[in-house]
Design a protein around this motif. Structure first.
Motif, mmCIF file in Angstrom:
data_model
loop_
_atom_site.group_PDB
_atom_site.id
_atom_site.type_symbol
_atom_site.label_atom_id
_atom_site.label_comp_id
_atom_site.label_asym_id
_atom_site.label_seq_id
_atom_site.Cartn_x
_atom_site.Cartn_y
_atom_site.Cartn_z
ATOM 1 N N GLY A 198 0.788 -1.324 0.050
ATOM 2 C CA GLY A 198 0.087 -0.003 0.201
ATOM 3 C C GLY A 198 0.744 1.367 0.015
ATOM 4 N N SER A 199 0.288 2.222 -0.810
ATOM 5 C CA SER A 199 0.986 3.594 -0.834
ATOM 6 C C SER A 199 2.170 3.459 -1.604
ATOM 7 N N ASN A 200 3.371 3.856 -0.828
ATOM 8 C CA ASN A 200 4.818 3.489 -1.479
ATOM 9 C C ASN A 200 4.970 1.944 -1.676
ATOM 10 N N GLY A 201 4.108 0.944 -0.906
ATOM 11 C CA GLY A 201 4.116 -0.274 -1.315
ATOM 12 C C GLY A 201 3.231 -0.542 -2.438
ATOM 13 N N GLY A 202 2.535 0.236 -2.857
ATOM 14 C CA GLY A 202 1.408 0.024 -3.905
ATOM 15 C C GLY A 202 2.541 0.280 -5.415
ATOM 16 N N LEU A 203 3.538 1.466 -5.190
ATOM 17 C CA LEU A 203 4.388 1.666 -6.045
ATOM 18 C C LEU A 203 5.312 0.578 -6.383
ATOM 19 N N LEU A 204 5.760 -0.132 -5.264
ATOM 20 C CA LEU A 204 6.275 -1.331 -5.472
ATOM 21 C C LEU A 204 5.853 -2.442 -6.078
ATOM 22 N N VAL A 205 4.494 -2.726 -5.899
ATOM 23 C CA VAL A 205 3.542 -3.614 -6.605
ATOM 24 C C VAL A 205 3.556 -3.494 -8.175
ATOM 25 N N GLY A 206 3.421 -2.157 -8.360
ATOM 26 C CA GLY A 206 3.311 -1.619 -9.917
ATOM 27 C C GLY A 206 4.522 -1.735 -10.754
ATOM 28 N N ALA A 207 5.668 -1.644 -9.981
ATOM 29 C CA ALA A 207 6.690 -1.479 -10.577
ATOM 30 C C ALA A 207 7.302 -2.863 -10.791
ATOM 31 N N SER A 208 6.972 -3.876 -9.777
ATOM 32 C CA SER A 208 7.065 -5.097 -9.923
ATOM 33 C C SER A 208 6.475 -5.888 -10.854
ATOM 34 N N ILE A 209 5.028 -5.749 -11.157
ATOM 35 C CA ILE A 209 4.371 -6.440 -12.257
ATOM 36 C C ILE A 209 4.791 -6.092 -13.586
ATOM 37 N N ASN A 210 5.288 -4.456 -13.771
ATOM 38 C CA ASN A 210 5.957 -4.370 -14.926
ATOM 39 C C ASN A 210 7.081 -5.001 -15.313
ATOM 40 N N GLN A 211 8.054 -5.056 -14.251
ATOM 41 C CA GLN A 211 9.367 -5.784 -14.502
ATOM 42 C C GLN A 211 9.380 -6.905 -14.479
ATOM 43 N N ARG A 212 8.725 -7.692 -13.487
ATOM 44 C CA ARG A 212 8.891 -9.552 -13.650
ATOM 45 C C ARG A 212 7.315 -9.842 -13.585
ATOM 46 N N PRO A 213 6.561 -9.680 -14.338
ATOM 47 C CA PRO A 213 5.090 -10.224 -14.318
ATOM 48 C C PRO A 213 4.994 -11.738 -14.352
ATOM 49 N N GLY A 214 6.225 -12.387 -14.732
ATOM 50 C CA GLY A 214 6.040 -13.799 -14.702
ATOM 51 C C GLY A 214 6.011 -14.427 -13.270
ATOM 52 N N LEU A 215 6.660 -13.716 -12.398
ATOM 53 C CA LEU A 215 7.017 -14.137 -11.099
ATOM 54 C C LEU A 215 5.798 -14.170 -10.173
ATOM 55 N N PHE A 216 4.650 -13.714 -10.789
ATOM 56 C CA PHE A 216 3.474 -13.716 -9.925
ATOM 57 C C PHE A 216 2.067 -13.968 -10.314
ATOM 58 N N GLY A 217 1.385 -14.763 -9.589
ATOM 59 C CA GLY A 217 -0.053 -14.972 -10.141
ATOM 60 C C GLY A 217 -1.081 -13.994 -9.954
ATOM 61 N N ALA A 218 -0.935 -13.009 -9.040
ATOM 62 C CA ALA A 218 -1.776 -12.005 -8.765
ATOM 63 C C ALA A 218 -1.237 -10.829 -7.975
ATOM 64 N N ALA A 219 -1.677 -9.594 -8.070
ATOM 65 C CA ALA A 219 -1.115 -8.604 -7.622
ATOM 66 C C ALA A 219 -2.147 -7.508 -6.982
ATOM 67 N N VAL A 220 -2.100 -7.091 -5.808
ATOM 68 C CA VAL A 220 -3.000 -5.983 -5.209
ATOM 69 C C VAL A 220 -2.172 -4.579 -4.814
ATOM 70 N N ALA A 221 -2.157 -3.856 -5.410
ATOM 71 C CA ALA A 221 -1.654 -2.364 -5.312
ATOM 72 C C ALA A 221 -2.647 -1.357 -4.589
ATOM 73 N N GLN A 222 -2.498 -1.082 -3.380
ATOM 74 C CA GLN A 222 -3.514 -0.246 -2.544
ATOM 75 C C GLN A 222 -3.044 1.094 -2.150
ATOM 76 N N VAL A 223 -3.735 2.019 -2.931
ATOM 77 C CA VAL A 223 -3.620 3.313 -2.746
ATOM 78 C C VAL A 223 -2.102 3.834 -3.159
ATOM 79 N N GLY A 224 -1.648 3.244 -4.345
ATOM 80 C CA GLY A 224 -0.381 3.491 -4.717
ATOM 81 C C GLY A 224 0.015 4.653 -5.412
ATOM 82 N N VAL A 225 1.440 4.870 -5.486
ATOM 83 C CA VAL A 225 2.019 6.127 -6.203
ATOM 84 C C VAL A 225 2.702 5.509 -7.505
#
Length: 769
Positions: free
Chosen positions: A605-632
């Motif tokens: 969430g928040s800065n952690g939402g940025l973390l999720v957003g950047a991660s699914i762009n960079q390494r989408p094959g590593l994850f089956g699902a992603a939840v980005a809460q109130v992200g930057v």
């Protein structure tokens, strides 16, 4: 999953023709129109998006959402106690019963151990809004305890209105209503004449809009003094810096009431300037509350916070020459003390920086003259509590905790006791009372008060320590679960700690990785550590989805001090995403595998939402699902909204070429990839935000959702995967603080329904564990 080949009908987002130029590079911003929350087109698009998301959740088989919501309500229905504190002649405690939307402040009329019949309601936010979205933010009592000033936030917004209540009558004072406070502190003068606080000018709102929905940049905070029983229009401006409109102020009154300390910061960096006023001197001409400021630190190169003072000898916590922090003293009567760089202060070290542990809090206790200091250290991402001599700094005793967890202390210089609350992933909360003279052997035990311990079966007993309250969750047996801390290597070889929480093998047997759903949670920024804390939402994931919870303590936080933080900011921000990806690889690769990528969800969430957003762009094959809460998510325009410019200390300044290059490289909005080109579909993704989030404005999530759906959602590879790219926009909700229980449980039920469907993780009726 069962949705492969399904075509998701996302609401169309018209592409605009806005193009920005950064350092000679043209950057398109086709969804700039979504930055206007009051535009008809934005409102229509938001409504349509919520319908698509709701349809996906409602189609989940097995009635997952209603079962999850029912279970959440069951586990949340217990009495949740805050840590008591004493003000004036009474003790006070925040407590939330069952499913109440907000905590209530109670006055304990019969003392700390009074019966509940003697608990008098003093402040009840639940009575202020029908939907339970009014909450209390900052709060401060007058020195004699007769009055309490507190801020009320509405609908999740950071804007607060400050009120004053008489603690003896319970009545709110009519004249003392102070509007437009944000990022503020409260400090009463000891004579009870009034208090200091911070405010901004009223925001410009669109017709029909409510405070908190605006996205305009917040500037020009002013430090004010409010005289009791007067209207806000008569308040005195104590300090303002119109030439430095980004600066934010905080104030604290010394224990003896003599000194007023002002902290000045420009952003979220762990540095501040320090000025003080001697309230014993004749005030300057002007309104009541005016002071003459004396500079101590006039540069932004270290952090300082007031702890206590004996006359002009002031104790401070600082990171100056100490990335893990230390305690120093400063004599304000030193000749020639006129301010300057932090390094120029004539400081004397009382408690040096620990070789390994990070000092996270210091409180003074047990006597106006002398006394002790209660220190909380962070040791490998769990708290260690100890008591030290205020005179010599010597550690006198370390107080054990039941497990690796976190501690919050309630202490006051004048009291000979303190209380602390302990929580952990598997401990809902225990609150202990510590009699300091008894603890140190300076007096006999109070009559009828047994010695108690903090370990299982009363182990680790200490004199002067007793359990005041212990919280229990219905249908939860902590013994059925385990917490393990591991250290895994990141891309550059750095060792990153992580907590793994799961059911013990003997409870349901050991499921193979391909059958084990896992949530990986992270933050990685702003000196914030994700400590072992208790959450009924995590509990339901463990219990009802037979899932595993992993908390990765990646760089950018303060787990190991300012050096750990600085390794994950500015041009080094990529370390944060690499640390998170390395956690996913650790969890899905033999011999440490406990899940597989298709069963791994990431969340933040928040800065952690940025973390999720950047991660699914960079390494989408590593994850089956992603939840980005109130992200930057728009890293080229974060400074253009509300308080975003304060984040430049972590993210950088887009006008600086080196910073721009780093921001452009990971900005989620600007790095969405076409799965038909990469050959790797995005994980099922859910973005969440609130319409009154004036910390990270909803435009970040709206623009990222539009980009994902337009650039990835229609690709053949994404359609074949059956993985949706969704957004959930809540109403009368903000960044998270003060969110009502009802809204929090509804959002959690939606989140786990999404994960259940996306990961193929069925809901299981909870056992006794």
């Amino acid at each position: 999953m069962g949705d492969a080949g399904r075509r998701f009908e996302y609401p169309p987002a018209i592409k605009g023709d806005v193009v920005d130029v950064h350092h000679g590079e043209k950057v398109a911003d086709p969804y700039r129109w979504l930055e206007d929350p009051d535009a008809t087109e934005t409102k229509a698009w938001v409504t349509a998006q919520n319908k698509v998301t709701r349809r996906y959740l409602d189609e989940a088989v097995g009635d997952v959402r209603s079962r999850a919501l029912d279970r959440l309500k069951e586990t949340f229905t217990y009495d949740k106690w805050g840590t008591p504190f004493r003000r004036g002649e009474h003790f006070y405690v925040w407590m939330q019963r069952g499913l109440q939307n907000q905590y209530i402040l109670y006055q304990l009329r019969g003392g700390l151990d009074a019966d509940e019949a003697d608990m008098r309601v003093l402040i009840d936010p639940n009575r202020l809004a029908e939907d339970g979205t009014s909450s209390v933010g900052q709060m401060a009592f007058s020195q004699d305890g007769r009055f309490v000033a507190y801020g009320i936030n509405e609908a999740g917004s950071d804007w607060a209105t400050i009120y004053v209540t008489d603690t003896e009558t319970g009545e709110r004072l009519e004249q003392d209503v102070l509007k437009w406070a944000k990022f503020y502190s409260l400090a009463w003068r000891h004579d009870g004449s009034g208090f200091y606080y911070c405010r901004f000018d009223a925001p410009v709102l669109a017709e029909g809009a409510t405070a908190g929905t605006e996205t305009s940049v917040v500037r020009g905070q002013r430090l004010m003094f409010h005289a009791l029983r007067t209207p806000q229009g008569e308040d005195c401006v104590v300090h303002a810096e119109p030439d430095h409109p980004k600066r934010l102020f905080g104030v604290v009154i010394s224990d003896d009431g003599r000194y007023l300390f002002r902290s000045t910061a420009e952003d979220c960096a762990p540095v501040n300037m320090v000025h003080y006023a001697d309230l014993a001197l004749p005030p300057p001409e002007g309104a009541l509350g005016a002071v003459t400021w004396i500079p101590l630190v006039t540069t932004l190169d270290a952090s300082f916070s007031y702890i206590a003072n004996n006359g002009p000898r002031v104790l401070l916590e600082t990171n100056l020459d100490a990335p893990r922090c230390r305690v120093v003293s400063l004599d304000l009567s030193t000749p020639g003390l006129t301010g300057g760089p932090a390094a120029s202060l004539p400081l004397k070290e009382l408690i040096p920086q620990h070789p390994v542990d990070v000092l996270s809090s210091v409180d003074a206790v047990n006597g106006v003259e002398g006394g002790q200091l209660v220190l909380v250290y962070r040791r490998d991402v769990h708290d260690v509590l100890s008591v030290h001599s205020m005179a010599s700094g010597e550690r006198l005793v370390e107080i054990p905790t039941p497990a690796a967890g976190c501690v919050s202390v309630s202490a006051r210089r004048r009291d000979d006791f303190f209380l602390f609350k302990f929580v952990s992933f598997l401990y809902p909360g225990s609150i202990f009372h510590v009699d300091v003279p008894f603890l140190l052997g300076d007096k006999a035990p109070p009559s009828g008060v047994p010695t108690s311990g903090v370990g299982a079966g009363g182990a680790n007993a200490l004199p002067g320590l007793r359990l005041w309250r212990e919280m229990t969750v219905p249908g939860f047996d902590a013994a059925a679960y385990q917490t393990e801390q591991v250290f895994y290597p990141s891309k550059d070889g750095a060792k990153i700690p992580a907590f793994i929480v799961r059911r013990r093998p003997g409870v349901d047997g050991v499921s193979p990785p391909e059958e084990t759903p896992c949530v990986l949670y992270g933050y990685g920024g702003f000196m914030i550590s994700i400590m072992p804390y208790f959450s009924t939402s995590w509990l339901m994931w463990l219990q009802c989805f037979r899932g595993v919870l992993v908390i990765a303590n990646i760089r950018g936080g303060s787990e190991y001090g300012t050096e750990w933080h600085e390794a994950g900011i500015l041009t080094r921000k990529q370390n944060v995403f690499d640390d998170f990806a390395a956690a996913a690889e650790y969890l899905t690769s033999p011999p440490t595998a406990i899940t597989v990528p298709s069963k791994l969800a990431i969340m933040g969430g928040s800065n952690g939402g940025l973390l999720v957003g950047a991660s699914i762009n960079q390494r989408p094959g590593l994850f089956g699902a992603a939840v980005a809460q109130v992200g930057v998510h728009d890293m080229l325009r974060f400074a253009s909204f509300t308080i975003g410019s304060a984040w430049a200390s972590d993210y950088g300044d887009v006008t600086v070429a080196e910073h721009y290059a780093a921001l452009r490289a990971y900005s989620p909005v600007h790095n969405v990839r076409d799965p038909d080109v990469t050959g790797v579909p995005y994980p099922a993704t859910l973005l969440t935000t609130g319409d009154h989030d004036d910390r990270v404005c909803p435009a970040h999530s709206l623009k990222f959702a539009a980009a994902l759906q337009a650039q990835a959602g229609a690709s053949d590879a994404q359609l074949a995967s059956g993985r949706p790219l969704l957004i959930r926009i809540d109403t009368n909700a903000g960044h998270g603080a003060g969110k009502s229980t009802e809204k929090a449980l509804e959002e959690t039920a939606d989140t786990y329904t999404f994960l259940s469907r996306s990961l193929g993780a069925p809901f299981h009726a909870p056992s006794s564990a």
